[in-house]
Design an enzyme around this catalytic site. Structure first.
Site, PDB file in Angstrom:
ATOM      1  N   GLY A  52      29.530  -3.949  25.802  1.00  0.00           N
ATOM      2  CA  GLY A  52      30.263  -3.206  24.777  1.00  0.00           C
ATOM      3  C   GLY A  52      29.894  -1.754  24.922  1.00  0.00           C
ATOM      4  O   GLY A  52      29.924  -1.213  26.021  1.00  0.00           O
ATOM      5  N   SER A  54      26.742   0.713  24.251  1.00  0.00           N
ATOM      6  CA  SER A  54      25.320   0.638  23.896  1.00  0.00           C
ATOM      7  C   SER A  54      24.963   1.573  22.736  1.00  0.00           C
ATOM      8  O   SER A  54      24.064   1.267  21.940  1.00  0.00           O
ATOM      9  CB  SER A  54      24.455   0.940  25.111  1.00  0.00           C
ATOM     10  OG  SER A  54      24.805   2.182  25.681  1.00  0.00           O
ATOM     11  N   CYS A  84      25.300  -5.838  30.680  1.00  0.00           N
ATOM     12  CA  CYS A  84      25.877  -4.498  30.699  1.00  0.00           C
ATOM     13  C   CYS A  84      25.310  -3.632  29.569  1.00  0.00           C
ATOM     14  O   CYS A  84      24.154  -3.235  29.651  1.00  0.00           O
ATOM     15  CB  CYS A  84      27.399  -4.581  30.692  1.00  0.00           C
ATOM     16  SG  CYS A  84      28.146  -3.065  31.305  1.00  0.00           S
ATOM     17  N   HIS A 177      29.205  -8.841  34.113  1.00  0.00           N
ATOM     18  CA  HIS A 177      29.706  -9.670  33.002  1.00  0.00           C
ATOM     19  C   HIS A 177      30.062 -11.094  33.443  1.00  0.00           C
ATOM     20  O   HIS A 177      31.253 -11.388  33.644  1.00  0.00           O
ATOM     21  CB  HIS A 177      30.981  -9.045  32.437  1.00  0.00           C
ATOM     22  CG  HIS A 177      30.790  -7.752  31.731  1.00  0.00           C
ATOM     23  ND1 HIS A 177      30.564  -7.647  30.384  1.00  0.00           N
ATOM     24  CD2 HIS A 177      30.800  -6.485  32.203  1.00  0.00           C
ATOM     25  CE1 HIS A 177      30.453  -6.388  30.039  1.00  0.00           C
ATOM     26  NE2 HIS A 177      30.592  -5.655  31.124  1.00  0.00           N
ATOM     27  N   GLU A 179      30.426 -13.595  31.716  1.00  0.00           N
ATOM     28  CA  GLU A 179      31.299 -14.207  30.697  1.00  0.00           C
ATOM     29  C   GLU A 179      32.775 -13.938  30.975  1.00  0.00           C
ATOM     30  O   GLU A 179      33.645 -14.568  30.380  1.00  0.00           O
ATOM     31  CB  GLU A 179      30.911 -13.719  29.287  1.00  0.00           C
ATOM     32  CG  GLU A 179      31.273 -12.283  28.928  1.00  0.00           C
ATOM     33  CD  GLU A 179      30.363 -11.225  29.557  1.00  0.00           C
ATOM     34  OE1 GLU A 179      29.520 -11.569  30.411  1.00  0.00           O
ATOM     35  OE2 GLU A 179      30.513 -10.045  29.182  1.00  0.00           O
TER      36      GLU A 179
END
Ligand code: GLN
Length: 203
Positions: A52, A54, A84, A177, A179
């Site tokens: 996202g 930070s 990330c 990532h 995911e």
């Protein structure tokens, strides 16, 4: 490593792509838990800090008292995986003046390392401890690890030598990532780590 059965994994759900991590966990039979309050860390075996922004994530973590609570939970054996922005949040220090990272993992991280020209790209990596074909890594305005402390192991490394996946005991971070792909081997790797209660960071 032991089987994942019964371990409880939370996903920090303050900002970023937490829903994708929850879906990835669900696809390997783990009902992940959205974590928005410090009290929801109680009883977890593992926590994922998603990608996202930070700066936003650390601000919200400060507002909701995670900066003090998370290191305590880690000392009590909580496994943590940052992807990330999550890697940036976990770092000991950054090459940037901000945000202020939490210092969970002894690495120095450079944000947005790949530059604005190449905002995002995909590449295949050998990931130490994961067998079979290489891992497809999706990088989105990704960081890299510039310096690595004693006891931190490199799991995946760029051709130029920068680490993009690291681990120290029960803490791990990936610049990319997993995911966002269909390959669930990195989520399984973390679920195994979270389930292996005797492998605390402080051993
Ligand atoms: N560039 C973002 C940051 O510095 C991280 C991007 C990501 O998480 N995909 O926080």
């Amino acid at each position: 490593m032991v089987a994942t059965g019964g371990s409880r994994i939370g996903v920090l759900a303050l900002q970023g792509d937490f829903a994708e991590h929850l879906a990835a966990l669900r696809s390997i039979g783990i009902e992940g838990e959205e974590v928005r309050k410090v009290s929801q860390l109680e009883g977890l075996d593992g926590l994922i800090i998603p990608g996202g922004e930070s700066t936003a994530i650390t601000k919200l973590m400060d507002a909701y008292s995670f900066r003090a609570a998370l290191p305590r939970a880690v000392a009590d054996g909580l496994a943590v995986w940052g992807t990330c922005a999550g890697m940036i949040v976990m770092a000991r220090s950054l090459t940037d003046p901000y945000p202020k990272p939490l210092g969970l993992l002894d690495i120095k991280v450079s944000r947005n390392w790949f530059g604005r020209q190449v905002d995002s790209f995909e590449s295949d990596f050998k990931f130490k401890g994961i067998r079979g074909k290489p891992i497809r890594a999706v990088f989105i305005r990704a960081p890299v690890v510039e310096e690595i402390g004693d006891g931190v192991e490199e799991l995946a490394v760029l051709p130029d030598g920068h680490a993009v996946a690291v681990r120290s005991g029960r803490l791990m971070a990936t610049a990319f990532h997993p995911e966002l792909t269909d390959d669930r081997r990195v989520h399984r790797y973390f679920a195994d780590l979270a389930a292996a209660k005797d492998g605390k960071t402080r051993d």
